[in-house]
Design an enzyme around this catalytic site. Structure first.
Site, short mmCIF file in Angstrom:
data_model
loop_
_atom_site.label_atom_id
_atom_site.label_comp_id
_atom_site.label_asym_id
_atom_site.label_seq_id
_atom_site.Cartn_x
_atom_site.Cartn_y
_atom_site.Cartn_z
N SER A 269 0.97 -1.20 0.03
CA SER A 269 0.07 0.01 0.02
C SER A 269 0.88 1.36 0.01
O SER A 269 2.02 1.26 0.27
CB SER A 269 -0.74 0.03 1.21
OG SER A 269 -0.11 0.49 2.47
N ASP A 270 0.36 2.40 -0.51
CA ASP A 270 0.94 3.51 -0.11
C ASP A 270 0.80 3.89 1.37
O ASP A 270 -0.04 2.92 1.80
CB ASP A 270 0.36 4.85 -1.00
CG ASP A 270 1.43 5.95 -1.20
OD1 ASP A 270 1.40 6.80 -2.09
OD2 ASP A 270 2.31 6.01 -0.24
N TRP A 271 1.49 4.87 1.95
CA TRP A 271 1.60 4.79 3.28
C TRP A 271 0.37 5.50 3.76
O TRP A 271 0.07 6.48 3.60
CB TRP A 271 2.85 5.82 3.63
CG TRP A 271 4.08 4.92 3.74
CD1 TRP A 271 4.91 4.79 5.14
CD2 TRP A 271 4.76 3.99 2.89
NE1 TRP A 271 6.01 3.98 4.96
CE2 TRP A 271 5.85 3.46 3.70
CE3 TRP A 271 4.61 3.63 1.72
CZ2 TRP A 271 6.76 2.81 3.11
CZ3 TRP A 271 5.32 2.65 1.10
CH2 TRP A 271 6.23 2.23 1.82
N GLY A 273 -2.44 3.94 3.27
CA GLY A 273 -3.51 4.31 1.80
C GLY A 273 -4.64 3.13 2.09
O GLY A 273 -5.49 2.77 1.14
#
Ligand code: GLC
Length: 738
Positions: A269-271, A273
């Site tokens: 995941s993006d941070w 997200g």
């Protein structure tokens, strides 16, 4: 005889013992530790030895940039780090702030827009190898880059991290970068999947877009990254697509990425997200990253133990809400990444801030710099031509490596444009004045310089008056609301009063050349009044050296624009459809321009850009011959062989990024007037002529058929055009697809 007999038997016995001995030793070593076993065998074995808790523990972060391995079994942790332009300095266990290490100042490579502008995949391979060596040396096994989101508007704060407006260029230029990184036993993590084309409201905006635009414009670079680059990891993006967050988007991750494209790597995941537990489990996410505790206690809003893929996941597995099959798929992918990196046999050892890396960084910068205007051969400036060169502008001395968000770097060194020019021309021939100020910190929107703008202009004008020529070095920088993460620009114009300063400089000395550092197009009200313009991107540690080499003519510029410069903001496709199209109404954003992004829009709407996609001048000139093909009629499995002569008709050696665009004039659907389907950077000595050959797969001329949900190549006429840019077609030829 007896004696020989005895010797043979004892040798045989000895051999037998040896074989048994080796087997018994390897019999003791479990398969997952045996580098001679296939990765799939090692995964199977490791899975069989792991507990449920150990499997779940691998699926979420344990610190800012790392996730757990299996300590009991000696399976190492996964250590990620930013970014696309260099290896980010170490940060604290659970904070964005720097850890203050003294051994993590890296080589800063040019921004990816500069790499794309080189139109040279060899530069991408060199880039990937070098940055991969640095990541390896810093013991990271996942590098959070490259970014390949399409340049949809000139306002997106992160365009400088990406590879422009054309899916074919972005595809060709990202694949070798990924291969280069991964040759070091480091996983590239291609981002941000997908449709993260702005920073405004990035964590929530829900993008609505047609299947055609999705498949023809926004997915190709990711598809190439997976199917040709063999990317070992992908990062989901913050935004939503058709109502689901992309870090757990079933259509994007399960159906398209893993099922259709056969991606066998890790989706991270993006941070921060991840927003939904069930979707995080079932929609294709493998590793949940983010920020929360200080690593010792659970203070912080969401301790890692409370991540969606942590305790709640374990609870759901135990209650039967979630299946271990899905868990095993996640863990298998993470193990596969580990066996491809930290636990792989003969993994290279990397290198950090080596002379070779500086050389590579400089060459990419030199090949990416774009000469946009050069009247009466104003450039190059031979070293002994002028007594006094005035260098004006804050960007001549400002660090352009620091800032911009997660791609910000602590560089081992950074040669500024001013220092590069002083080294090249000698300090007695260079006078400098700041001319404008752009604020003290990297995140300041307003100027907070002590000296006010007028006095800065006045001082600059004074030295411009007495100089032989003026080099203005300006553009954008990595401050917020410019080229930076978390916010988009609010205007196409140069900030900090630069246009006013340029007008004043031109009045004082008409021989004022403009050099712009930026990752985005800007407006140029002075475009007709200046003799020369250079688009100099963000060039990294070697900026000043590359820049001075091009200005002095030691290097002949060969870069071409990876995105169009519009004359005014409203000429941009996305902007022209108003707020719902960009930046969205706060909830929804509809990409109403659909497939007509960039030059596709300018062609169709017959809008003349300020500078077109694929445009760039040289200190020499090139003559294109008529395009030819090996046949007139092709079937869909054919390779179309294209050729034409290219002559360096000037006085200096140079390189030309020749392009071939394809059109289907009578398609059953709306298609762009032309689309880039091949390019080649050709190096020619002065006077030299070469026959340039390129190949286009006939099937790559297909369009995405929304009804059939597959690519369709219709029979009929196609037109191929060779060109020096999207607005400079040299010749065309008609072929038929049967
Ligand atoms: C950021 C960025 C992403 C980066 C990550 C870690 O929010 O979107 O590109 O790699 O977080 O810094």
């Amino acid at each position: 005889m007896k004696k020989n007999h005895f010797i043979v038997v004892s040798v045989l016995l000895l051999f037998l013992l040896l074989v048994l001995g080796v087997n018994s030793v390897s019999a003791q070593k479990p398969a997952y530790l045996d580098v001679n076993q296939s990765i799939e065998k090692r995964i199977e074995n490791a899975l069989s030895l792991m507990t449920l808790e150990e499997k779940v523990a691998m699926c979420h972060a344990q610190s800012k940039f790392s996730s757990r391995g299996v300590p009991r079994l000696g399976i190492p942790e996964v250590w990620t780090d930013d970014g696309p332009h260099g290896v980010r300095e170490e940060v604290l266990w659970d904070k964005w702030s720097a850890a203050g290490w003294t051994n993590d100042s890296c080589t800063a490579f040019p921004a990816l827009t500069c790499l794309a502008a080189s139109f040279n995949p060899q530069m991408s391979l060199n880039y990937g190898k070098a940055i991969g060596e640095e990541a390896r040396y810093r013991n990271k096994n996942m590098l959070l880059g490259p970014g390949v989101n399409i340049y949809r508007t000139p306002l997106n704060g992160r365009n400088f991290e990406y590879m422009g407006e054309d899916p074919y260029l972005a595809s060709r230029m990202c694949v070798p970068y990924i291969q280069g990184v991964q040759q070091n036993g480091v996983a590239a993590c291609v981002k941000h999947f997908a449709l993260n084309n702005q920073e405004t409201n990035r964590r929530a905006i829900n993008v609505e877009i047609s299947d055609r635009a999705l498949h023809e414009i926004y997915l190709p670079a990711f598809k190439a990254a997976v199917q040709e680059g063999n990317a070992w990891s992908i990062m989901g993006s913050y935004n939503k697509f058709r109502g689901e967050y992309n870090c757990h988007n079933d259509l994007l991750l399960n159906k398209i990425l893993k099922n259709d494209w056969k991606f066998d790597g890790v989706v991270i995941s993006d941070w921060g997200g991840v927003h939904n537990g069930d979707q995080a489990v079932n929609n294709g996410l493998d590793l949940e990253m983010g920020t929360s505790t200080n690593g010792f206690t659970t203070d912080g809003t969401t301790p890692y133990s409370q991540y969606f893929l942590a305790a709640p996941y374990l609870k759901g597995l135990k209650s039967g809400k979630y299946t271990e099959t899905v868990l095993n798929d996640k863990v298998s992918r993470i193990l596969r990444l580990i066996f491809r990196t930290t636990m792989s046999a003969n993994r290279p050892f990397g290198k950090f801030v080596s002379p070779e890396h500086s050389e590579i960084a400089r060459k990419i910068a030199e090949e990416g710099i774009v000469l946009l205007k050069n009247e009466n051969e104003f450039l190059p400036i031979p070293v002994d031509k002028y007594k006094k060169i005035a260098v004006i502008g804050k960007n001549a001395i400002k660090s352009l490596i620091v800032g911009g968000g997660s791609s910000s770097l602590k560089a081992a060194y950074e040669v500024s444009p001013l220092n590069g020019l002083i080294k090249k021309y000698g300090k007695d021939h260079i006078v400098y004045s700041k001319g404008y100020d752009s604020g003290k910190t990297e995140y300041s929107k307003e100027i907070n310089s002590k000296v006010n703008a007028d006095s800065l202009i006045k001082a600059a004008v004074e030295i411009a008056k007495t100089a032989d020529i003026v080099l203005f070095v300006g553009g954008l920088n990595k401050s917020k609301f410019q080229d930076s993460e978390t916010a988009d620009r609010e205007s196409l114009d140069l900030p900090f009063g630069q246009d006013k300063l340029i007008a004043a400089l031109l009045k004082a000395n008409k021989n004022t050349a403009i050099i712009l550092n930026s990752g985005n197009a800007v407006s140029m009200p002075w475009v007709k009044d200046v003799p020369a313009i250079v688009q100099a991107w963000y060039l990294g540690s070697e900026a000043g050296n590359a820049f001075a080499n091009v200005i002095a003519g030691d290097i002949n510029p060969s870069g071409k624009l990876p995105f169009s410069f519009p004359k005014k903001l409203e000429d941009n496709a996305a902007i022209s459809f108003g707020q719902i199209s960009y930046p969205g109404d706060g909830e929804i954003e509809k990409y109403k321009e659909d497939i007509l992004v960039g030059y596709r829009w300018f062609d169709t709407k017959k809008i003349t850009p300020l500078f077109p996609f694929g445009f760039g001048l040289s200190y020499t000139s090139f003559e294109y011959g008529k395009i030819a093909t090996d046949k007139k009629v092709y079937s869909s499995d054919d390779l179309i062989k294209v050729s034409f002569t290219l002559k360096n008709s000037g006085k200096v050696d140079g390189a030309e990024a020749a392009q071939v665009y394809v059109s289907q004039p009578k398609a059953s659907v709306v298609r762009p007037l032309k689309e880039l389907k091949a390019f080649k950077k050709v190096f020619l000595k002065a006077g030299e002529i070469q026959t340039v050959e390129m190949e286009i797969k006939a099937k790559d001329m297909a369009f995405y058929n929304e009804n059939a949900k597959e690519w369709t190549l219709e029979s009929g006429e196609f037109i191929l055009r060779n060109a020096a840019s999207a607005a400079d077609v040299k010749s065309s030829i008609s072929i038929s697809i049967k």
